[in-house]
Design a protein around this motif. Structure first.
Motif: not given
Length: 652
Positions: A446-461, A486-496
């Motif tokens: 997503h261009e709001s957080h470019p160049n990083h994969l965002l994967s489905i996050v299923k657990e509570d945050l 369910l959300s999309f999250g970045c594995s390197f950043y605290d970004v959802y």
């Protein structure tokens, strides 16, 4: 005026910290006035006695009354006594200022440089951030918390002798008043205007600017507002001291965590079918991306679904450009595509997205105005089931063209929006999703957080996590009062990112309120001179949440107001949000298709399914307000009712 022995002209005292409010700003040119009020480059000249720099932190200095003469002295150098007694020598010392300032004993020709007598004065500064003089008590490094940046440093500090708890580190004390952030961060973070050093960020100012976050690290600012920041108020651009100056290369620490948002952390070859969001415009969607003949992915195969499978009581006809010329003008009017610029609405009965191009399918029963059924061509090829859905992996979800209730309405298990389009559902578990969320991809970019994969996050945050786009809580649905995971999250950043923000908000939209395409923005617009407010609902707009903006007209609209047309333009979900105190970032009825006509035993006239507006008044059954609700309205009399009230009435 003052006279000194080594200069023929009188000297005048200059205050280098004259308040900017004292500057004459009667200029009619707004841009010129703004430039006057921006601090200029730091003043610097050389003292003719001690040979060291004069800068604004010494505050006062003497200069020759003649502008053509560059003779200058520190205030403390100019005010040195002509004679003094000093414990380092037994005789009185006399100031000698020819060829360099010295104190000389004419009895024994002992001489000492004036700098030796001014160590205390040279360690004293007048800093504009503090009302009292500050003194460096020692040249040796000490460990202390800095009142400017709020961090603990080891180094030389300037202390206030009047305030026992105030000290600023030497590096912070002499930060530049203005800087271009791209010059200090190797162009990693850019901004067109110089950022100005501010010695506080009061809570009321933070509140007025919608509690902005640092543009470099996305972190919060000091809630008490006592710490210094760099800012550009014109662009609502704010940054921490360390982030703006990269004194500890804060942006490099970001880049070291798996590449940072400016460095790609995946290879395209490893993800050939990766979905890059947002979609370009409202004509695009996941069903189109997967099942249109032009764009469909081979992974899904050829899912031809026969039209009788749609279980329609009327025949469907294919509408394409070749059929227009052979139809009557009456039918011509009925097959016009969705066009928000002309306030024409045509929504797909399957995915509930606008039908903005041909070919598409439409109900052939033109004489029966109660049927507004239409389908994208690609929605006729939706698969009959979806396996391993991330929200309900235990059972396959079956394509359902009708939900077993009177108005075919369900709440999607992913986006939680009400929907009356097609569903993928598990009847046994009561789990339903709309066709867009039914094919929610495992990974996106997503261009709001470019160049990083965002994967489905299923657990509570952990609590406090917010969506990068709408800035609302990532894991609680305020509208339904139900938690979800369910959300999309970045594995390197605290970004959802919420699934609906990622999947349902396109990059550009068209709206009759602006003749140009409006583009989605995730941050305040550079060089935007006016306040932010929505052109549709005319309410305030938080520019740190995603919104749509026209660069040419400088107009903005809420993301949840952007898709509204026709009667809903002045009855927006943003007003609903303001009145009832909760929001979602997307239009509440984005997945609802209104306009169908229903006949019921409870009322003699046909009723139109619609969104309630203020003029609808109260429900004829429960007497509660109809505004912002799904209702049925009679065009022949004043009867109007909540859809669920009518459904319950029919059940009884």
């Amino acid at each position: 005026m003052m006279k000194v022995i080594e200069h023929e002209h009188p000297l005048k005292l200059v205050d280098l910290q004259v308040n900017v409010e004292d500057v004459d700003d009667e200029s009619d040119d707004e841009e010129e006035k703004e430039e006057v009020l921006v601090p200029q480059d730091e003043f610097s000249c050389t003292c003719k006695r001690c040979g060291e720099d004069i800068n604004e932190y010494y505050r006062y200095y003497y200069k020759c009354i003649h502008d053509s003469c560059d003779f200058t002295l520190h205030k403390f150098c100019a005010e040195l006594p002509k004679t003094l007694n000093h414990p380092s020598h037994q005789h009185p010392l006399t100031l000698h200022a020819v060829g360099g300032a010295l104190y000389i004993c004419y009895n024994c020709w002992f001489a000492k440089d004036v700098n030796c007598f001014m160590e205390v004065d040279k360690r004293r500064i007048y800093h504009p951030s503090h009302p009292h003089p500050l003194v460096s008590l020692s040249s040796k490094p000490i460990l202390c918390e800095c009142a400017a940046c709020g961090k603990e440093h080891k180094g030389v500090f300037f202390h206030c002798t009047a305030c026992t708890n105030f000290a600023i580190h030497n590096d912070c004390a002499f930060l530049p008043k203005r800087l271009l952030i791209q010059n200090t961060t190797n162009a990693i973070f850019s901004h067109t205007h110089p950022l100005t050093l501010s010695y506080s960020f009061p809570p009321e100012e933070q509140r007025a600017k919608y509690y902005p976050r640092c543009r470099v690290c996305d972190g919060n600012f000091d809630y008490m507002g006592n710490l210094w920041i760099y800012k550009c108020e014109k662009c609502i651009y704010y940054a921490h001291l360390d982030c703006a100056t990269s004194r500890r290369e804060s942006f490099m620490s970001i880049l070291s965590i798996g590449g940072g948002p400016t460095v790609k952390n995946y290879k395209d070859a490893d993800y050939p079918n990766l979905l890059h969001l947002p979609f370009p415009d409202e004509t695009c969607s996941i069903p189109k991306h997967l099942f249109s003949k032009e764009l469909g992915l081979a992974d899904y195969g050829n899912h031809e679904v026969s039209l009788p499978h749609m279980n329609r009581q009327h025949e469907l006809i294919l509408v394409d450009t070749g059929s227009i010329g052979s139809t009557s003008s009456k039918i011509n009017d009925m097959i016009m595509c969705h066009n928000p610029m002309k306030k024409i609405e045509l929504l797909c009965s399957g995915c509930v997205r606008p039908i903005m191009e041909m070919p598409f399918y439409k109900c052939a029963a033109n004489e029966d105005k109660s049927c507004n059924f239409a389908l994208h061509e690609w929605c006729t090829r939706l698969p009959t089931k979806a396996d391993n859905h991330p929200g309900h992996p235990q059972h396959p979800l079956v394509l359902m063209t009708n939900i077993p209730n009177m108005f075919n309405i369900f709440h999607c298990g992913v986006c939680r929006l009400p929907c009356n389009g097609f569903a993928y559902g598990c009847v046994a578990c009561g789990f339903y999703v709309d066709v867009t969320c039914g094919f929610m991809p495992e990974r996106i970019t997503h261009e709001s957080h470019p160049n990083h994969l965002l994967s489905i996050v299923k657990e509570d945050l952990p609590s406090g996590r917010r969506c990068l786009m709408c800035r609302l809580s990532i894991h609680f649905d305020n509208i339904r009062g139900t938690g979800y995971k369910l959300s999309f999250g970045c594995s390197f950043y605290d970004v959802y990112i919420h699934p609906w923000c990622a999947l349902l908000l396109p990059k550009t939209v068209r709206h009759p309120y602006d003749k140009h395409p409006m583009h989605i923005s995730y941050l305040p617009i550079e060089n935007h001179k006016s306040e932010y407010f929505c052109e549709i609902c005319e309410e305030e707009l938080d520019p740190h949440s995603c919104f749509y903006h026209c660069d040419e007209c400088s107009q903005s609209v809420h993301s949840d107001c952007a898709p509204l047309i026709l009667q809903c333009e002045t009855e927006t979900y943003s007003r609903f949000h303001k009145l009832f105190g909760y929001g979602k970032g997307v239009y509440l009825f984005l997945n609802m298709k209104f306009g169908s006509i229903h006949k019921t035993d409870g009322h003699p006239h046909p009723l139109t399914f619609a969104q309630g507006i203020e003029s609808d008044g109260e429900c004829s059954v429960c007497a509660e307000e109809l505004q912002f609700k799904m209702i049925l309205r009679c065009s022949e009399c004043e009867f109007a009712v909540h859809h669920d009230c009518l459904e319950n009435l029919n059940k009884s």
